[in-house]
Design an enzyme around this catalytic site. Structure first.
Site, PDB file in Angstrom:
ATOM      1  N   GLU B 807       0.889  -1.169   0.000  1.00  0.00           N
ATOM      2  CA  GLU B 807       0.000   0.000   0.000  1.00  0.00           C
ATOM      3  C   GLU B 807       0.918   1.207   0.000  1.00  0.00           C
ATOM      4  O   GLU B 807       1.687   1.409   0.938  1.00  0.00           O
ATOM      5  CB  GLU B 807      -0.888  -0.031   1.249  1.00  0.00           C
ATOM      6  CG  GLU B 807      -2.119   0.842   1.139  1.00  0.00           C
ATOM      7  CD  GLU B 807      -1.975   2.136   1.911  1.00  0.00           C
ATOM      8  OE1 GLU B 807      -1.650   3.140   1.247  1.00  0.00           O
ATOM      9  OE2 GLU B 807      -2.173   2.128   3.117  1.00  0.00           O
ATOM     10  N   CYS B 841      -1.383   8.756   3.511  1.00  0.00           N
ATOM     11  CA  CYS B 841      -1.373   8.308   2.109  1.00  0.00           C
ATOM     12  C   CYS B 841      -2.581   8.892   1.389  1.00  0.00           C
ATOM     13  O   CYS B 841      -2.536   9.186   0.205  1.00  0.00           O
ATOM     14  CB  CYS B 841      -1.465   6.792   2.014  1.00  0.00           C
ATOM     15  SG  CYS B 841      -0.435   5.942   3.164  1.00  0.00           S
TER      16      CYS B 841
END
Lengths: 228, 1041
Positions: B807, B841
């Site tokens: 990720e 993120c």
């Protein structure tokens, strides 16, 4: 080796059901139906359809009131499909049709199965697969194809498990997206028949909507006044 | 807990306000049924009263129904378009957005979006009201209402509309709709200026009504907006001051505190009490001279205690003492309402000045419920049944009308419910009170009340621009829905149903609380509990929690490798300092060596088979216990997140909550995927049996930006499915990881199942190149993920590639079209771009605004960024903490230095001087770009790049964003659902958020993860994640089928 972006996008946005319909027509063509491997292809196709039968439905996730949360599956993007010399044709077709069913566009390189490649292209065109969704590629294009920034998957039909690592190493040299290798290395197709296989060809998306922003929280109001 | 009936004791309010104050806050989320048991006796009518109320209310409603002209147009509209109809919602959406949309194309598209789907026809036929019909079709063309042909009335509604649109042309329809919306605005808003309002209000003044004027508007986000609202209030006071005296009481002005301060919130209490009180005193001085009473409006439940503190500061101010013109609004749906009233009465008793108190039912009900569920609070601040709110209203009324309170509080009962009004009249033994109603609503009802009693009635009348109309209308509609007001109920509803006393209605329920609205902890049903956290804006929750956190402000934690629970021979301990103060030591760390990594892997491999044999229920129970332990240790973990990772208070709570959710969620899902053996018939007809099994040893490499949540998310997924794990957290947040490890061991995890190594690249490389590894879960940068991918592929002596779940980052965009509400957009940009100093993120990196509203959005953003506060993350007032370390700081600063010539900085929040040295703060910055080409690699910090686009360039914009290759989050702000759906479908991202911020994905609710350069999938916290940690292993071959 040009992949037409607009048609690809249209293909991605079709439902699984709609894509299934087009691909079904391609598989029904006489050219494939008469082939010796057709029974195996049909078997794979039935399996893919069973696995993906509910994939047009979004999964509604629980959460706070006043917000809708859904999870759904969609195409990953461009897939590069390759098969080794002695790869079974049914498995090659399995990889191609699975990928297309999931909405991916396909760059297909079958240096040792040129006739099959031609045949597949023909039946897909006849079934009105949008132009650019399935594109044959030459083996000379391989290195370039693996470097394409829009590449999202590599699917392979291998005849030797020992070939897996060299392919992984080759993919790992890429400088763009981490491209996974989705491979079948058994001639009996057991990997393609696994329940998890098709999931590897799609990506998950989550959609969250603040429903109160467009009109209040009617559901909650209803709960507030519901009879016990 | 407060004894409700005690407030009726005359001595109760003779206590000092400071004695009653502590009773308010604990009622914030008090057990609803318990508290209603207390309130019910106060609302209970005697049998005689009950009969009289019912008789009188029935007669009143019958009279109004018999009077053809009694139904005001607004009443008709609300009756026709209640919120339980799709059309009601669509009409509201249209009216909310249409007037403010500057460009014709977007306005037309919105009309098409809203009018094309609903059954408008039914409404057109059902109501004779001019307003309803005008609103339905919005087709006031040059003063004429378009009528439909007879065929149309038989036709499908949307077809009829389409024909009409084709016949008239869209621009004409748009103008007509806008005209219709203006008419609606005219009905709801008394005047666009005070002069107009006073002129239009005169006929009602002549009838004996008086007014409380409200300046319409959203809460201020900027100083400029706050100053504008203050000027508006000042003008209103002047205008009301010039009002000629009549026999009716003098009009007053209602003041919304959140309009007068850009940061009207508990976290900024010190600022609010100083700056807002100063601004209010200026208004009060003039109001007192002009004898214009002021009423402070109610806000959301989080701000109640702050509002009371502001009120007290003003009420007791020497310049206000002796006036008796400063009032307050109290919401009966609040569990704290009665205690607040008691406190106000004691304040008035002590101060000697009358306090006007408007008792309303409350208008933010659904938002309060939603917020509590999102934040995992212990309960709701409001009642969950409308009957309970009505009971609370009458209980409060009983107190307000009681003899000891008379002369201290001046009750103003705001209601449009015939039964409520009659009940109050019955309850009152004097006439020292007044009624209130909203402008445009309940005319007929209040006309009769006014005519038949000596009680004054005040109309709460909004004044302001029509484009500010609808947020207000929405609240009113919601209020109607929530409280089942008189007008909301169908005209055909039997009168007997409308006049049931709420005491009887509620007492007859099986439970006093509403069983259909679960508590926040129970929103996931029986599958798992939701994580919980305290409300930092409620004193009774915040104070003990902050005290508990403060106990860990000097704690020194230690971390080292853990292999089979043992610390290997370590190198020297090294101190760890806080990123917000490099002299503040948090603890010390002993770094690991590559040899430690190998030892950990061997240990993990040795134990894997044994761990896989442990029943999945047992493994899941360990993680449930871990979740409970983290909730127990919330204060410590929050302190640790603040001190080591520089996370703000709320970020730290959210961090722990996410970790808790991961443990509960994966615990629940693990049991689902533990399947019976599976049979597959291969293409040759051989039946093969498979069993799902763990893959083996996993390496989990977690980032510093979610040091607890992602660390635990990864390892819990791997462990609960029967793998063993070697975890390598980011070196910057090793202390947090080590503390989590200790808790896991405490929860019962065998020490041989999870091993920890601490360090940077060298240790990571040792792990990812090892042959024992079956899988790697990684969260971090895209280049590092690529590096790991290569390392895994290069390992010798293996024939199966390990799984990599990566990720990574994103160049996350938010697309805002001209139908969006700029104030909401800016709030969401601040959160999405600058919360956690942009170190998420999911954080917003690129804000794309349709050029037609860009100026307003950017102005607001600029003003709102000036109000952000950087500083010590341990302080509640801090919005933005530091970036993680000097490496990050240097890289981010270099980005600003290297901005191209064609970019410019629109706004930058300054770093306070105290944090410019010995700390790693980076100024939140908004950077204007001319084209998307100027956006390079992801910058992991508090930078939002701004871009404008033309409405017709939307497809190209999405294509350009897709072409960047990242695909993590996307924000969309649009009131046009068709546009939002189009953008969502075309964008290639993992998580899309529509009309809200784009951070803070919740486990199991918004499974998180991207595509392309942003990650491999599957999504963390989603239904497919755990299966990736397992594989199907052949366990037998049967016969040919």
């Amino acid at each position: 080796m040009t992949v037409l972006a607009s048609q690809v996008s249209d293909w991605q946005h079709l439902s699984f059901q709609a894509r299934r319909h087009i691909l079904d027509q391609a598989l029904q063509s006489a050219a494939l139906k008469d082939a010796v491997f057709y029974a195996q292809v049909h078997r794979l196709w039935t399996h893919f359809n069973q696995v993906s039968a509910t994939w047009d439905q979004t999964l509604v996730l629980p959460g706070p009131t006043g917000e809708s949360n859904e999870l759904y599956l969609t195409a990953r993007g461009l897939s590069f499909i390759y098969a080794e010399k002695n790869a079974a044709e049914s498995l090659i077709l399995g990889q191609i049709f699975a990928s297309l069913l999931c909405g991916n566009s396909v760059l297909c390189c079958l240096p040792e199965h040129k006739e099959l490649l031609q045949q597949v292209e023909q039946v897909l065109t006849q079934a009105k697969l949008p132009a650019g969704v399935f594109t044959p590629a030459q083996v000379e294009d391989l290195a370039q194809a693996l470097q394409r920034p829009e590449l999202r998957l590599m699917q392979a039909v291998l005849t030797e498990p020992t070939q897996v690592i060299p392919w992984c190493q080759r993919l790992a040299q890429g400088t763009q997206v981490l491209v996974p290798l989705i491979y079948e290395a058994y001639p009996d197709g057991r990997t393609l028949l696994m329940p998890d296989y098709l999931l590897k060809l799609v990506t998950e998306r989550t959609r969250t909507i603040n429903t109160t922003a467009v009109g209040g929280n009617a559901t909650l109001l209803e709960l507030g006044s519901r009879h016990d | 807990m407060l004894q409700a009936n005690a407030v009726l004791n005359p001595e109760f309010i003779q206590q000092a306000p400071s004695a009653i104050w502590p009773l308010i806050s604990p009622l914030y989320a008090v057990d609803e049924s318990l508290w209603l048991q207390e309130l019910l006796p106060l609302a209970q009518p005697s049998p005689t009263q009950a009969t009289q109320i019912e008789t009188q209310a029935s007669a009143l409603i019958a009279q109004i129904r018999a009077d053809d002209g009694a139904m005001h147009m607004i009443d008709a509209l609300l009756l026709e378009y209640s919120l339980d109809t799709r059309e009601g919602i669509l009409l509201m959406c249209l009216a909310e957005a249409l007037i403010r949309i500057p460009d014709a194309a977007s306005a037309q598209a919105l009309i098409r979006d809203k009018l094309g789907v609903a059954d408008w026809h039914a409404h057109l036929r059902q109501s004779d009201s001019f307003l309803v019909n005008a609103s339905t079709w919005g087709l006031l063309l040059t003063g004429k209402v378009v009528t439909l042909s007879p065929q149309d009335t038989q036709a499908n509604a949307s077809q009829a509309l389409n024909r009409l649109v084709q016949r008239l042309g869209e621009p004409l329809i748009r103008r007509a709709m806008q005209q219709a919306m203006k008419i609606m605005g005219h009905q709801f808003v008394l005047g666009q200026t005070m002069q107009e309002a006073i002129r239009r209000g005169q006929p009602y003044r002549d009838k004996g009504y008086t007014y409380s004027f409200d300046m319409l508007g959203e809460a201020a986000l900027t100083q400029a907006d706050a100053q504008k609202y203050a000027a508006d209030y000042a003008k209103a006071i002047e205008a009301v001051g010039q009002y000629p005296s009549t026999q009716a009481p003098r009009p007053s002005v209602s003041i919304k505190l959140s309009a007068l301060h850009p940061r009207y919130e508990v976290a900024q209490k010190a600022r609010v009490l100083e700056e807002l009180c100063a601004s209010l005193l200026t208004l009060i001085r003039r109001a007192r001279i002009l004898d214009v009473h002021l009423t402070i409006d109610a806000e959301e439940a989080d701000r109640l205690e702050l509002s009371l503190e502001v009120f007290q500061a003003l009420y007791q101010h020497p310049e206000v003492q002796g006036w008796g013109g400063l009032g307050l609004v109290v919401q009966a749906y609040s569990k704290r309402a009665l205690a607040v009233l008691a406190w106000l009465a004691s304040l008035a008793h002590q101060g000697g000045d009358l306090i006007p108190v408007r008792l309303v039912k409350g208008a933010y009900w659904d938002a309060e419920i939603k917020l509590c569920q999102q934040r995992g609070l212990s309960g709701y601040p409001v009642f969950t049944r409308k009957e309970a709110t009505d009971v609370s209203y009458l209980a409060c009324a009983r107190f307000l009308l009681s003899e000891p309170v008379r002369g201290k509080l001046w009750p103003q009962f705001a209601s449009h419910n015939a039964h409520t009004l009659v009940a109050i009249q019955q309850m009152a033994s004097h006439q020292a009170y007044e009624f209130q109603r909203l402008h445009g609503m309940g005319d007929a009802l209040h006309d009769r009340i006014l005519a038949s009693s000596q009680v004054a009635t005040r109309i709460y009348a909004p004044v302001g621009s029509h484009k500010d109309l609808l947020p207000y209308l929405v609240r009113r509609l919601l209020e109607n829905g929530a409280n089942s007001s008189f007008v909301h109920v169908d005209a055909n509803c039997p009168i007997a149903d409308l006049v049931q006393h709420p005491w009887h209605a509620l007492s007859a329920k099986v439970s006093l609380h509403n069983p259909h609205i679960p508590l926040p902890v129970a929103i996931y049903g029986s599958e798992r509990p939701a994580s919980t956290g305290p409300n930092l804006f409620i004193d009774s929750q915040a104070t003990p929690f902050l005290q508990a956190v403060a106990q860990f402000h000097t704690t020194q934690w230690q971390a080292s490798a853990s292999i089979n629970g043992q610390t290997p021979q370590t190198s020297a301990w090294q101190p760890v300092y806080a990123p917000w103060d490099h002299s503040h030591q948090v603890g010390q760390i002993a770094w690991s060596s590559p040899e430690d990594a190998h030892a950990a892997l061997n240990a993990a491999a040795d134990y894997q088979a044994a761990w896989a044999q442990v029943a999945v229920t047992e493994r899941a129970d360990i993680f449930r216990r871990m979740a409970q332990l983290m909730q127990t240790h919330l204060a410590e973990l929050v302190a640790l997140c603040q001190r080591e990772a520089g996370k703000t208070l709320q970020d730290s709570i959210d961090e722990v909550r996410e970790a808790v959710d991961f443990c509960y969620y994966y615990g629940a899902r693990a049991q689902e995927i533990s399947e019976q053996p599976l049979e597959i018939t291969d293409l040759t007809g051989v039946i093969r049996r498979y069993q799902r099994q763990p893959r083996g040893v996993w390496v989990c490499i977690s980032p510093w930006n979610f040091p607890l949540a992602i660390f635990l998310g990864q390892i819990s997924a791997a462990l609960v499915t029967g793998n063993t794990v070697v975890a390598k957290p980011a070196p910057q947040t090793s202390l947090i990881a080590y503390r989590a490890l200790e808790l896991l061991y405490q929860a019962g995890l065998p020490k041989q199942a999870l091993h920890l190594v601490l360090g940077a690249g060298e240790v990571g490389a040792a792990l990812t190149s090892a042959t024992q590894v079956a899988g790697v879960a990684f969260t971090g940068s895209t280049p590092t993920a690529r590096h790991i991918y290569r390392a895994l592929a290069q390992r010798p002596q293996i024939d199966t590639p390990p799984v990599l779940i990566a990720e990574t980052g994103g160049q996350n965009a938010m697309i805002v079209d001209s139908t969006a509400l700029p104030e909401q957009v800016v709030k969401d940009v601040l959160l999405s771009g600058f919360a956690s100093a942009g170190q998420r993120c999911s954080a917003l990196r690129l804000l794309c605004v349709q050029e037609d509203i860009a100026e307003r959005v950017f102005d607001l953003l600029q003003g709102a960024m000036a109000e952000l506060r950087l500083g010590d993350p341990r302080e509640l007032a801090t919005d933005v903490g530091p970036v993680i370390d000097q490496v990050a700081q240097t890289k981010l600063e270099a980005h600003l230095t290297n901005l191209g010539a064609k970019t410019h900085i629109l706004a930058q929040t300054p770093i306070p001087e105290a944090y410019q040295q010995q700390a790693t703060f980076v100024a939140p910055t908004a950077i204007r770009l001319q084209s998307l080409d100027q956006l390079g690699e992801e910058e992991f910090g508090p930078f939002v790049h701004l871009l404008t686009y033309r409405a017709n360039e939307l497809p190209q914009l999405i294509q350009q964003i897709n072409a960047k290759g990242y695909g993590l989050t996307l924000g969309i702000h649009s009131r046009n659902e068709t546009t939002a759906a189009y953008i969502e479908a075309c964008a290639r991202v993992g998580n899309t958020y529509i009309n809200r911020n784009q951070i803070g994905a919740v486990v199991g609710v918004q499974p998180f993860g991207g595509q392309g350069l942003s990650g491999t999938g599957p999504k963390a916290g989603g239904p497919h994640y755990l299966a990736s940690f397992t594989h199907l292993v052949e366990c037998g071959v049967g016969d040919q089928s």
